[in-house]
Design a protein around this motif. Structure first.
Motif, PDB file in Angstrom:
ATOM      1  N   LEU A  96       0.850  -1.182   0.000  1.00 44.87           N
ATOM      2  CA  LEU A  96       0.000   0.000   0.000  1.00 44.87           C
ATOM      3  C   LEU A  96       0.888   1.235   0.000  1.00 44.87           C
ATOM      4  CD1 LEU A  96      -2.656  -1.048   2.653  1.00 44.87           C
ATOM      5  CD2 LEU A  96      -3.139  -0.568   0.245  1.00 44.87           C
ATOM      6  N   ARG A  97       0.414   2.309  -0.621  1.00 41.39           N
ATOM      7  CA  ARG A  97       1.190   3.542  -0.680  1.00 41.39           C
ATOM      8  C   ARG A  97       0.693   4.493   0.406  1.00 41.39           C
ATOM      9  NH1 ARG A  97       1.591   4.583  -7.196  1.00 41.39           N
ATOM     10  NH2 ARG A  97      -0.613   5.066  -6.903  1.00 41.39           N
ATOM     11  N   LEU A  98       1.607   4.931   1.259  1.00 46.31           N
ATOM     12  CA  LEU A  98       1.248   5.749   2.411  1.00 46.31           C
ATOM     13  C   LEU A  98       0.713   7.116   2.016  1.00 46.31           C
ATOM     14  CD1 LEU A  98       1.331   5.842   5.550  1.00 46.31           C
ATOM     15  CD2 LEU A  98       3.633   6.790   5.349  1.00 46.31           C
ATOM     16  N   ASN A  99       1.074   7.612   0.846  1.00 47.41           N
ATOM     17  CA  ASN A  99       0.669   8.944   0.413  1.00 47.41           C
ATOM     18  C   ASN A  99      -0.529   8.940  -0.524  1.00 47.41           C
ATOM     19  OD1 ASN A  99       2.797   7.745  -1.326  1.00 47.41           O
ATOM     20  ND2 ASN A  99       2.338   9.494  -2.647  1.00 47.41           N
ATOM     21  N   THR A 100      -1.170   7.786  -0.713  1.00 47.85           N
ATOM     22  CA  THR A 100      -2.364   7.712  -1.561  1.00 47.85           C
ATOM     23  C   THR A 100      -3.431   6.879  -0.867  1.00 47.85           C
ATOM     24  OG1 THR A 100      -1.883   5.657  -2.766  1.00 47.85           O
ATOM     25  CG2 THR A 100      -0.822   7.680  -3.567  1.00 47.85           C
ATOM     26  N   ASN A 101      -4.647   6.913  -1.409  1.00 45.17           N
ATOM     27  CA  ASN A 101      -5.746   6.112  -0.846  1.00 45.17           C
ATOM     28  C   ASN A 101      -6.117   4.946  -1.759  1.00 45.17           C
ATOM     29  OD1 ASN A 101      -7.037   7.388  -2.969  1.00 45.17           O
ATOM     30  ND2 ASN A 101      -8.846   8.001  -1.786  1.00 45.17           N
ATOM     31  N   ASP A 102      -5.225   4.577  -2.698  1.00 47.00           N
ATOM     32  CA  ASP A 102      -5.577   3.525  -3.646  1.00 47.00           C
ATOM     33  C   ASP A 102      -5.467   2.141  -3.011  1.00 47.00           C
ATOM     34  OD1 ASP A 102      -2.811   3.468  -3.504  1.00 47.00           O
ATOM     35  OD2 ASP A 102      -2.508   4.115  -5.560  1.00 47.00           O
ATOM     36  N   ASN A 103      -5.943   1.148  -3.755  1.00 51.19           N
ATOM     37  CA  ASN A 103      -5.948  -0.233  -3.283  1.00 51.19           C
ATOM     38  C   ASN A 103      -4.523  -0.787  -3.262  1.00 51.19           C
ATOM     39  OD1 ASN A 103      -6.921  -2.751  -2.460  1.00 51.19           O
ATOM     40  ND2 ASN A 103      -8.635  -2.685  -3.897  1.00 51.19           N
ATOM     41  N   GLN A 104      -4.356  -1.968  -2.666  1.00 54.80           N
ATOM     42  CA  GLN A 104      -3.039  -2.606  -2.645  1.00 54.80           C
ATOM     43  C   GLN A 104      -2.558  -2.868  -4.077  1.00 54.80           C
ATOM     44  OE1 GLN A 104      -2.887  -6.652  -1.157  1.00 54.80           O
ATOM     45  NE2 GLN A 104      -5.110  -6.859  -1.303  1.00 54.80           N
ATOM     46  N   LEU A 105      -1.237  -2.766  -4.260  1.00 50.74           N
ATOM     47  CA  LEU A 105      -0.635  -2.844  -5.586  1.00 50.74           C
ATOM     48  C   LEU A 105       0.383  -3.974  -5.628  1.00 50.74           C
ATOM     49  CD1 LEU A 105      -0.105   0.975  -5.980  1.00 50.74           C
ATOM     50  CD2 LEU A 105      -1.781  -0.392  -7.231  1.00 50.74           C
ATOM     51  N   SER A 106       0.441  -4.667  -6.741  1.00 52.38           N
ATOM     52  CA  SER A 106       1.306  -5.840  -6.874  1.00 52.38           C
ATOM     53  C   SER A 106       2.753  -5.436  -7.153  1.00 52.38           C
ATOM     54  CB  SER A 106       0.796  -6.742  -7.996  1.00 52.38           C
ATOM     55  OG  SER A 106       0.869  -6.068  -9.248  1.00 52.38           O
ATOM     56  N   GLY A 107       3.659  -6.400  -7.006  1.00 51.64           N
ATOM     57  CA  GLY A 107       5.044  -6.240  -7.423  1.00 51.64           C
ATOM     58  C   GLY A 107       5.877  -5.303  -6.589  1.00 51.64           C
ATOM     59  N   ARG A 108       5.550  -5.165  -5.296  1.00 50.73           N
ATOM     60  CA  ARG A 108       6.296  -4.245  -4.431  1.00 50.73           C
ATOM     61  C   ARG A 108       7.371  -4.935  -3.600  1.00 50.73           C
ATOM     62  NH1 ARG A 108       3.303  -1.317  -7.775  1.00 50.73           N
ATOM     63  NH2 ARG A 108       3.198   0.865  -7.141  1.00 50.73           N
ATOM     64  N   TRP A 109       7.116  -6.180  -3.172  1.00 50.93           N
ATOM     65  CA  TRP A 109       8.005  -6.849  -2.238  1.00 50.93           C
ATOM     66  C   TRP A 109       8.165  -8.318  -2.599  1.00 50.93           C
ATOM     67  CZ3 TRP A 109      10.134  -3.339   0.935  1.00 50.93           C
ATOM     68  CH2 TRP A 109       9.409  -2.158   1.179  1.00 50.93           C
ATOM     69  N   GLY A 110       9.330  -8.865  -2.230  1.00 49.73           N
ATOM     70  CA  GLY A 110       9.573 -10.301  -2.355  1.00 49.73           C
ATOM     71  C   GLY A 110       9.690 -10.922  -0.979  1.00 49.73           C
ATOM     72  N   THR A 111      10.605 -11.865  -0.834  1.00 48.10           N
ATOM     73  CA  THR A 111      10.789 -12.564   0.438  1.00 48.10           C
ATOM     74  C   THR A 111      11.179 -11.600   1.549  1.00 48.10           C
ATOM     75  OG1 THR A 111      11.487 -14.580  -0.683  1.00 48.10           O
ATOM     76  CG2 THR A 111      12.145 -14.340   1.608  1.00 48.10           C
ATOM     77  N   VAL A 112      10.540 -11.764   2.696  1.00 48.90           N
ATOM     78  CA  VAL A 112      10.886 -11.012   3.906  1.00 48.90           C
ATOM     79  C   VAL A 112      11.100 -12.025   5.014  1.00 48.90           C
ATOM     80  CG1 VAL A 112      10.131  -9.286   5.577  1.00 48.90           C
ATOM     81  CG2 VAL A 112       9.533  -9.011   3.159  1.00 48.90           C
ATOM     82  N   ASN A 113      12.283 -12.029   5.622  1.00 45.90           N
ATOM     83  CA  ASN A 113      12.546 -12.988   6.693  1.00 45.90           C
ATOM     84  C   ASN A 113      13.326 -12.322   7.827  1.00 45.90           C
ATOM     85  OD1 ASN A 113      15.325 -13.035   5.951  1.00 45.90           O
ATOM     86  ND2 ASN A 113      14.966 -14.698   4.491  1.00 45.90           N
ATOM     87  N   SER A 114      13.883 -13.123   8.728  1.00 44.97           N
ATOM     88  CA  SER A 114      14.527 -12.595   9.927  1.00 44.97           C
ATOM     89  C   SER A 114      15.841 -11.879   9.649  1.00 44.97           C
ATOM     90  CB  SER A 114      14.766 -13.726  10.935  1.00 44.97           C
ATOM     91  OG  SER A 114      15.593 -14.729  10.365  1.00 44.97           O
ATOM     92  N   SER A 115      16.345 -11.959   8.426  1.00 45.75           N
ATOM     93  CA  SER A 115      17.611 -11.298   8.076  1.00 45.75           C
ATOM     94  C   SER A 115      17.455 -10.181   7.056  1.00 45.75           C
ATOM     95  CB  SER A 115      18.604 -12.331   7.522  1.00 45.75           C
ATOM     96  OG  SER A 115      18.892 -13.327   8.461  1.00 45.75           O
ATOM     97  N   ILE A 116      16.622 -10.418   6.029  1.00 45.74           N
ATOM     98  CA  ILE A 116      16.539  -9.474   4.909  1.00 45.74           C
ATOM     99  C   ILE A 116      15.089  -9.233   4.495  1.00 45.74           C
ATOM    100  CG2 ILE A 116      18.823 -10.006   3.982  1.00 45.74           C
ATOM    101  CD1 ILE A 116      15.759 -11.460   2.248  1.00 45.74           C
ATOM    102  N   PHE A 117      14.896  -8.162   3.708  1.00 42.20           N
ATOM    103  CA  PHE A 117      13.656  -7.992   2.947  1.00 42.20           C
ATOM    104  C   PHE A 117      14.036  -7.811   1.492  1.00 42.20           C
ATOM    105  CE2 PHE A 117      14.750  -3.850   4.798  1.00 42.20           C
ATOM    106  CZ  PHE A 117      14.753  -2.999   3.706  1.00 42.20           C
ATOM    107  N   THR A 118      13.159  -8.224   0.595  1.00 48.78           N
ATOM    108  CA  THR A 118      13.445  -8.213  -0.838  1.00 48.78           C
ATOM    109  C   THR A 118      12.649  -7.115  -1.529  1.00 48.78           C
ATOM    110  OG1 THR A 118      13.810 -10.598  -0.768  1.00 48.78           O
ATOM    111  CG2 THR A 118      13.508  -9.597  -2.940  1.00 48.78           C
ATOM    112  N   CYS A 119      13.363  -6.238  -2.240  1.00 47.13           N
ATOM    113  CA  CYS A 119      12.758  -5.092  -2.920  1.00 47.13           C
ATOM    114  C   CYS A 119      12.604  -5.361  -4.408  1.00 47.13           C
ATOM    115  CB  CYS A 119      13.620  -3.856  -2.712  1.00 47.13           C
ATOM    116  SG  CYS A 119      13.865  -3.433  -0.989  1.00 47.13           S
TER     117      CYS A 119
END
Length: 253
Positions: A96-119
């Motif tokens: 979701l974009r913090l500066n807009t009121n639009d719906n959730q958008l695809s293709g923003r994030w990949g794997t998120v775990n205890s070490s890394i997040f994927t952009c």
């Protein structure tokens, strides 16, 4: 400075602060070169990363004690939106974009775990641009991110956090505005006007009104409105709640 954004004469401002003085750490565990500052509780970190000029998915180290439950990201060199990650409530990989009121958008994030997040390229990282990421993970007595379902009733949903929130961010997982409440601005539980609310995706002033009212309680918060923004019947919502101070590092004597 004297700009109206931060210091207009006689205007009232609100700001929210997090302690992140655990020492700056250079991170080599992700694809992108990054540094991070971590809250002593391990629940909050500030990460700055720079793009490597390549393409495709890139990982970034977050420095937290567990996988992030919320990430707020912003490109520092270009006019990109604020893309946010939520571990619960959204479709996998969506944001979701913090500066807009639009719906959730695809293709923003990949794997998120205890070490890394994927952009994702051109959204949560790009080119050789610098990015900032504010990362949160749930810490008992301090930080809680989760979901709830609205009931469309003035006797609204009660959300248990396990602590008295000092700041609450709420958003329906649909086309809707963001809501921010805190324990410093005008408003009281069961007040006819309700606790004051700000909208991060709008430039208007704060509103102190019953149609957005919530109660801030010793162990969570409760919706006191039938309004669709915050408590739509069967609406799915995400939230991030923060205590004034982590219990482990309480300042009371």
């Amino acid at each position: 400075g004297g700009l109206d954004y931060v210091n207009a004469s006689s205007n009232t401002y609100v700001s929210w602060h997090w302690r992140a003085n655990g020492g700056t750490t250079s991170s080599g565990s992700g694809d992108l070169t990054s540094t991070h500052q971590v809250d002593p509780s391990g629940g909050f970190s500030i990460v700055k990363a720079v793009g490597d000029g390549g393409s495709g998915d890139k990982t970034v180290s977050h420095g937290l004690s567990a996988a992030p439950t919320v990430i707020l990201s912003k490109n520092l060199n270009a006019s990109y939106n604020w893309d946010t990650f939520w571990a619960e409530g959204l479709t996998s990989g969506y944001g979701l974009r913090l500066n807009t009121n639009d719906n959730q958008l695809s293709g923003r994030w990949g794997t998120v775990n205890s070490s890394i997040f994927t952009c994702k390229d051109n959204y949560t990282w790009a080119g050789t641009n610098n990015y900032i990421y504010y990362c949160f993970t749930n810490i008992e007595g301090y930080i809680k991110a989760g979901t709830y379902v609205g009931n469309g009733n003035d006797n609204g949903s009660y959300i248990y956090t396990g602590f008295r929130p000092a700041m609450i961010i709420i958003r329906e997982v649909a086309v809707d505005n963001w809501l921010i409440y805190d324990n410093k601005r005008v408003g009281y539980n069961l007040d006819s006007a309700g606790n004051a609310v700000l909208y991060p995706d709008l430039t208007q002033t704060e509103e102190n009104q019953a149609s957005r009212a919530i109660d801030i309680l010793s162990n969570g918060f409760k919706l006191r409105t039938s309004n669709s923004t915050g408590n739509a019947g069967s609406g799915n919502y995400i939230y991030l709640a923060m205590a004034h101070n982590p219990f482990k590092y309480a300042t009371a004597r």
